[in-house]
Design a protein around this motif. Structure first.
Motif, PDB file in Angstrom:
ATOM      1  N   GLY A   1      57.517  40.949  38.672  1.00 27.20           N
ATOM      2  CA  GLY A   1      57.746  40.050  39.811  1.00 27.20           C
ATOM      3  C   GLY A   1      56.646  40.100  40.846  1.00 27.20           C
ATOM      4  N   SER A   2      56.072  41.288  41.068  1.00 26.58           N
ATOM      5  CA  SER A   2      55.008  41.449  42.063  1.00 26.58           C
ATOM      6  C   SER A   2      54.378  42.825  41.869  1.00 26.58           C
ATOM      7  CB  SER A   2      55.564  41.336  43.491  1.00 26.58           C
ATOM      8  OG  SER A   2      56.504  42.375  43.715  1.00 26.58           O
ATOM      9  N   LEU A   3      53.267  43.069  42.576  1.00 32.77           N
ATOM     10  CA  LEU A   3      52.568  44.362  42.449  1.00 32.77           C
ATOM     11  C   LEU A   3      52.752  45.189  43.725  1.00 32.77           C
ATOM     12  CD1 LEU A   3      51.212  43.008  40.029  1.00 32.77           C
ATOM     13  CD2 LEU A   3      48.999  43.704  40.932  1.00 32.77           C
ATOM     14  N   PRO A   4      53.015  46.490  43.586  1.00 34.55           N
ATOM     15  CA  PRO A   4      52.997  47.357  44.771  1.00 34.55           C
ATOM     16  C   PRO A   4      51.567  47.518  45.281  1.00 34.55           C
ATOM     17  CG  PRO A   4      53.340  48.666  42.778  1.00 34.55           C
ATOM     18  CD  PRO A   4      53.258  47.227  42.340  1.00 34.55           C
ATOM     19  N   GLY A   5      51.427  48.122  46.439  1.00 35.81           N
ATOM     20  CA  GLY A   5      50.117  48.113  47.106  1.00 35.81           C
ATOM     21  C   GLY A   5      49.243  49.323  46.873  1.00 35.81           C
ATOM     22  N   GLY A   6      49.636  50.208  45.962  1.00 34.86           N
ATOM     23  CA  GLY A   6      48.909  51.473  45.805  1.00 34.86           C
ATOM     24  C   GLY A   6      47.531  51.317  45.186  1.00 34.86           C
ATOM     25  N   GLY A   7      46.790  52.422  45.237  1.00 34.10           N
ATOM     26  CA  GLY A   7      45.483  52.477  44.585  1.00 34.10           C
ATOM     27  C   GLY A   7      44.336  51.985  45.445  1.00 34.10           C
ATOM     28  N   ALA A   8      44.643  51.399  46.602  1.00 35.46           N
ATOM     29  CA  ALA A   8      43.567  50.894  47.462  1.00 35.46           C
ATOM     30  C   ALA A   8      42.843  52.065  48.138  1.00 35.46           C
ATOM     31  CB  ALA A   8      44.138  49.944  48.511  1.00 35.46           C
ATOM     32  N   GLU A   9      43.584  53.124  48.436  1.00 31.86           N
ATOM     33  CA  GLU A   9      43.074  54.340  49.109  1.00 31.86           C
ATOM     34  C   GLU A   9      42.303  53.945  50.358  1.00 31.86           C
ATOM     35  OE1 GLU A   9      44.885  55.930  47.553  1.00 31.86           O
ATOM     36  OE2 GLU A   9      44.772  55.528  45.437  1.00 31.86           O
ATOM     37  N   VAL A  10      40.981  54.235  50.403  1.00 35.78           N
ATOM     38  CA  VAL A  10      40.123  53.707  51.467  1.00 35.78           C
ATOM     39  C   VAL A  10      38.979  53.042  50.714  1.00 35.78           C
ATOM     40  CG1 VAL A  10      38.729  54.228  53.498  1.00 35.78           C
ATOM     41  CG2 VAL A  10      40.742  55.605  53.007  1.00 35.78           C
ATOM     42  N   PHE A  11      38.616  51.822  51.096  1.00 33.83           N
ATOM     43  CA  PHE A  11      37.635  51.073  50.307  1.00 33.83           C
ATOM     44  C   PHE A  11      36.238  51.683  50.350  1.00 33.83           C
ATOM     45  CE2 PHE A  11      40.368  47.031  50.949  1.00 33.83           C
ATOM     46  CZ  PHE A  11      41.072  47.297  49.784  1.00 33.83           C
TER      47      PHE A  11
ATOM     48  N   VAL B   1      37.036  56.673  61.468  1.00 27.52           N
ATOM     49  CA  VAL B   1      37.655  55.510  62.123  1.00 27.52           C
ATOM     50  C   VAL B   1      37.010  54.222  61.609  1.00 27.52           C
ATOM     51  CG1 VAL B   1      37.646  54.297  64.343  1.00 27.52           C
ATOM     52  CG2 VAL B   1      38.522  56.621  64.197  1.00 27.52           C
ATOM     53  N   GLU B   2      35.679  54.238  61.475  1.00 28.02           N
ATOM     54  CA  GLU B   2      34.976  53.022  61.026  1.00 28.02           C
ATOM     55  C   GLU B   2      35.418  52.646  59.612  1.00 28.02           C
ATOM     56  OE1 GLU B   2      33.502  55.578  62.517  1.00 28.02           O
ATOM     57  OE2 GLU B   2      32.914  54.630  64.416  1.00 28.02           O
ATOM     58  N   GLU B   3      35.632  53.666  58.777  1.00 34.44           N
ATOM     59  CA  GLU B   3      36.063  53.378  57.399  1.00 34.44           C
ATOM     60  C   GLU B   3      37.496  52.812  57.365  1.00 34.44           C
ATOM     61  OE1 GLU B   3      33.188  56.524  54.992  1.00 34.44           O
ATOM     62  OE2 GLU B   3      35.043  57.249  55.914  1.00 34.44           O
ATOM     63  N   ARG B   4      38.340  53.287  58.270  1.00 36.95           N
ATOM     64  CA  ARG B   4      39.686  52.704  58.360  1.00 36.95           C
ATOM     65  C   ARG B   4      39.597  51.233  58.765  1.00 36.95           C
ATOM     66  NH1 ARG B   4      43.426  57.043  61.796  1.00 36.95           N
ATOM     67  NH2 ARG B   4      43.297  58.756  60.313  1.00 36.95           N
ATOM     68  N   VAL B   5      38.791  50.958  59.781  1.00 37.81           N
ATOM     69  CA  VAL B   5      38.719  49.573  60.286  1.00 37.81           C
ATOM     70  C   VAL B   5      38.083  48.667  59.230  1.00 37.81           C
ATOM     71  CG1 VAL B   5      37.846  48.080  62.122  1.00 37.81           C
ATOM     72  CG2 VAL B   5      38.629  50.391  62.667  1.00 37.81           C
ATOM     73  N   ASP B   6      37.058  49.159  58.562  1.00 35.93           N
ATOM     74  CA  ASP B   6      36.423  48.376  57.491  1.00 35.93           C
ATOM     75  C   ASP B   6      37.455  48.010  56.416  1.00 35.93           C
ATOM     76  OD1 ASP B   6      34.077  47.495  55.797  1.00 35.93           O
ATOM     77  OD2 ASP B   6      34.910  49.074  54.528  1.00 35.93           O
ATOM     78  N   HIS B   7      38.301  48.970  56.081  1.00 37.46           N
ATOM     79  CA  HIS B   7      39.351  48.731  55.073  1.00 37.46           C
ATOM     80  C   HIS B   7      40.256  47.575  55.530  1.00 37.46           C
ATOM     81  CE1 HIS B   7      41.951  50.324  51.763  1.00 37.46           C
ATOM     82  NE2 HIS B   7      42.935  49.826  52.494  1.00 37.46           N
ATOM     83  N   LEU B   8      40.686  47.634  56.788  1.00 34.05           N
ATOM     84  CA  LEU B   8      41.594  46.594  57.297  1.00 34.05           C
ATOM     85  C   LEU B   8      40.901  45.232  57.334  1.00 34.05           C
ATOM     86  CD1 LEU B   8      43.370  48.515  60.231  1.00 34.05           C
ATOM     87  CD2 LEU B   8      44.168  48.191  57.878  1.00 34.05           C
ATOM     88  N   VAL B   9      39.625  45.230  57.753  1.00 31.05           N
ATOM     89  CA  VAL B   9      38.902  43.956  57.841  1.00 31.05           C
ATOM     90  C   VAL B   9      38.726  43.341  56.454  1.00 31.05           C
ATOM     91  CG1 VAL B   9      36.664  42.930  58.424  1.00 31.05           C
ATOM     92  CG2 VAL B   9      37.766  44.496  60.032  1.00 31.05           C
ATOM     93  N   ARG B  10      38.459  44.178  55.465  1.00 31.05           N
ATOM     94  CA  ARG B  10      38.293  43.634  54.099  1.00 31.05           C
ATOM     95  C   ARG B  10      39.612  43.080  53.557  1.00 31.05           C
ATOM     96  NH1 ARG B  10      34.371  47.314  50.510  1.00 31.05           N
ATOM     97  NH2 ARG B  10      34.482  45.484  49.197  1.00 31.05           N
ATOM     98  N   LEU B  11      40.709  43.746  53.880  1.00 28.05           N
ATOM     99  CA  LEU B  11      42.012  43.195  53.473  1.00 28.05           C
ATOM    100  C   LEU B  11      42.283  41.861  54.174  1.00 28.05           C
ATOM    101  CD1 LEU B  11      44.337  46.349  53.452  1.00 28.05           C
ATOM    102  CD2 LEU B  11      43.633  44.987  51.484  1.00 28.05           C
ATOM    103  N   ARG B  12      41.929  41.795  55.444  1.00 28.51           N
ATOM    104  CA  ARG B  12      42.152  40.568  56.225  1.00 28.51           C
ATOM    105  C   ARG B  12      41.350  39.414  55.641  1.00 28.51           C
ATOM    106  NH1 ARG B  12      40.942  41.180  62.584  1.00 28.51           N
ATOM    107  NH2 ARG B  12      38.794  40.846  61.949  1.00 28.51           N
ATOM    108  N   GLU B  13      40.109  39.721  55.229  1.00 20.31           N
ATOM    109  CA  GLU B  13      39.265  38.670  54.630  1.00 20.31           C
ATOM    110  C   GLU B  13      39.859  38.187  53.305  1.00 20.31           C
ATOM    111  OE1 GLU B  13      35.097  40.357  56.557  1.00 20.31           O
ATOM    112  OE2 GLU B  13      35.474  40.647  54.408  1.00 20.31           O
ATOM    113  N   ALA B  14      40.334  39.136  52.498  1.00 20.30           N
ATOM    114  CA  ALA B  14      40.935  38.751  51.203  1.00 20.30           C
ATOM    115  C   ALA B  14      42.184  37.899  51.438  1.00 20.30           C
ATOM    116  CB  ALA B  14      41.274  39.996  50.393  1.00 20.30           C
ATOM    117  N   GLN B  15      42.949  38.277  52.451  1.00 23.57           N
ATOM    118  CA  GLN B  15      44.170  37.517  52.754  1.00 23.57           C
ATOM    119  C   GLN B  15      43.836  36.107  53.258  1.00 23.57           C
ATOM    120  OE1 GLN B  15      47.148  37.696  51.988  1.00 23.57           O
ATOM    121  NE2 GLN B  15      48.629  37.719  53.644  1.00 23.57           N
TER     122      GLN B  15
END
Ligand code: V47
Length: 365
Positions: free
Chosen positions: A176-186, A230-244
């Motif tokens: 039905g859908s995929l869980p969100g695991g495996g992304a870790e930190v990009f 902190v920069e790696e956390r924010v980069d991760h969020l920004v890349r997810l936002r771009e994909a979304q």
């Protein structure tokens, strides 16, 4: 600039203006959100967005987790769950054992089975297809949220199929859908240090894009509280936002608190309540195109999960019932919660409990 009398960090004031104007926050804003120690100011901003989207509603789900095998070829250093084949702690369930787990709970009003395992070196693709088909035969109405993007890439390789063909076959079998695991930190730096063999960030995002194109929704996670900056956390969020922005196929973001016990990083401290709340609040503010932010109570504990309902989170996950990934890494939380316990936590936080299915359709009470 609007004033917030209780706000002790003036750097949050221009961010407050952006939040009020519903303007997208920048990478630098994200770093400020993580850098500030003004937790109440940060929480206030995240709560503005949370209440704008969801009012006082707090979602929960009646679900069952199933970790079919921990045999894994990846050897990620942050993981206490994955074991090499032959390790005394390695296990794999036969399909009959999987079906027995489902049969044991047929009397309960479960709407989702959440299935995650390791990257098994030999189980054939038919095992996974038969697992989905067999569970659907036992519980036709249930939503199967199964296999992280990393598992999907592994199954595709094992089956000699493309990612799209693999997902299509699994969908046909009941996925039905995929869980969100495996992304870790990009961050490639973190992946080199902690999970060298794992699917790359680009690979993870690409599996999600393909799933979205095929009409399968997915979740997204970030594992925090180990060696990331902190920069790696924010980069991760920004890349997810771009994909979304591209696909709109992500439903929920779940920050995952690192548990160090029995991992290769046992000297690291556990995450703190302060950082757990900060991660949820920063995610709510940065991920302006994600409908939901989930506090996974198994990892941060029911009490912090409850508080997080005023710090950006609108979802507290669910009954779970049996969980191995976090508990093998030393989690002290219970294996599951009853519906009554979830309702109590949500109501005491002044929120309105709403039972949902995986895709956030409301289940009438
Ligand atoms: O990908 C591994 C993480 C994830 C540890 O989609 C660890 O709704 C903490 O993805 N400490 C699997 N975390 C779990 C997962 C998940 C959980 C809940 C809800 C959803 C959802 C997805 O667990 C792995 C990895 O990032 N993990 N080891 C550890 N020691």
């Amino acid at each position: 600039m609007a004033r917030l009398d209780f706000c002790t960090d003036p750097r949050l004031l221009p961010i407050h203006d952006k939040v009020l104007a519903e303007e997208r926050l920048s990478f630098e804003d994200g770093c400020t959100l993580y850098d500030t120690t003004d937790l109440l100011g940060l929480g206030y901003l995240a709560n503005l967005v949370r209440e704008r989207r969801h009012g006082h509603r707090a979602y929960y789900i009646y679900n069952q987790h199933l970790n079919y095998s921990n045999v894994c070829v990846n050897g990620c250093r942050f993981c206490a769950f994955g074991k090499e084949a032959g390790d005394p702690l390695a296990y794999e369930m036969t399909l009959e054992q999987v079906f027995q787990k489902i049969r044991e709970r047929l009397a309960e009003p479960i709407t989702e089975i959440h299935i995650v395992g390791g990257l098994h070196p030999t189980l054939p693709f038919a095992y996974y297809l038969d697992m989905l088909r067999g569970i659907k035969a036992l519980r036709p109405e249930v939503h199967l949220q199964a296999f992280t993007a990393v598992e999907i890439a592994h199954l595709a390789e094992m089956a000699g199929l493309s990612i799209a063909e693999t997902l299509a076959a699994l969908k046909e079998a009941g996925l039905g859908s995929l869980p969100g695991g495996g992304a870790e930190v990009f961050s490639p730096r973190i992946r080199r240090m902690l999970c060298r063999k794992k699917l790359s960030a680009e690979g993870w995002l690409s599996v999600c894009r393909t799933a979205h194109r095929l009409g399968l929704k997915t979740n997204a996670t970030m594992l925090y509280g180990h060696l990331e900056t902190v920069e790696e956390r924010v980069d991760h969020l920004v890349r997810l936002r771009e994909a979304q922005d591209e696909t709109g196929g992500f439903v929920t973001f779940i920050p995952l608190a690192f548990h160090p016990r029995n991992t290769d990083l046992p000297h690291l401290q556990e995450t703190t309540g302060f950082d757990d709340l900060k991660n949820l609040a920063a995610a709510r503010l940065m991920l302006d195109n994600f409908p939901h932010i989930k506090a996974f109570w198994i990892m941060i504990g029911p009490k912090i999960a409850q508080l997080s309902l005023s710090f950006g989170a609108d979802d507290i996950d669910g009954t779970v019932m049996e969980e191995r990934i976090t508990h093998m890494a030393g989690a002290q939380t219970a294996q599951g919660m009853t519906r009554g316990e979830l309702l109590h936590l949500i109501r005491q936080a002044g929120r309105e409990p709403v039972e949902r299915d995986t895709l956030y359709n409301v289940i009438p009470s």
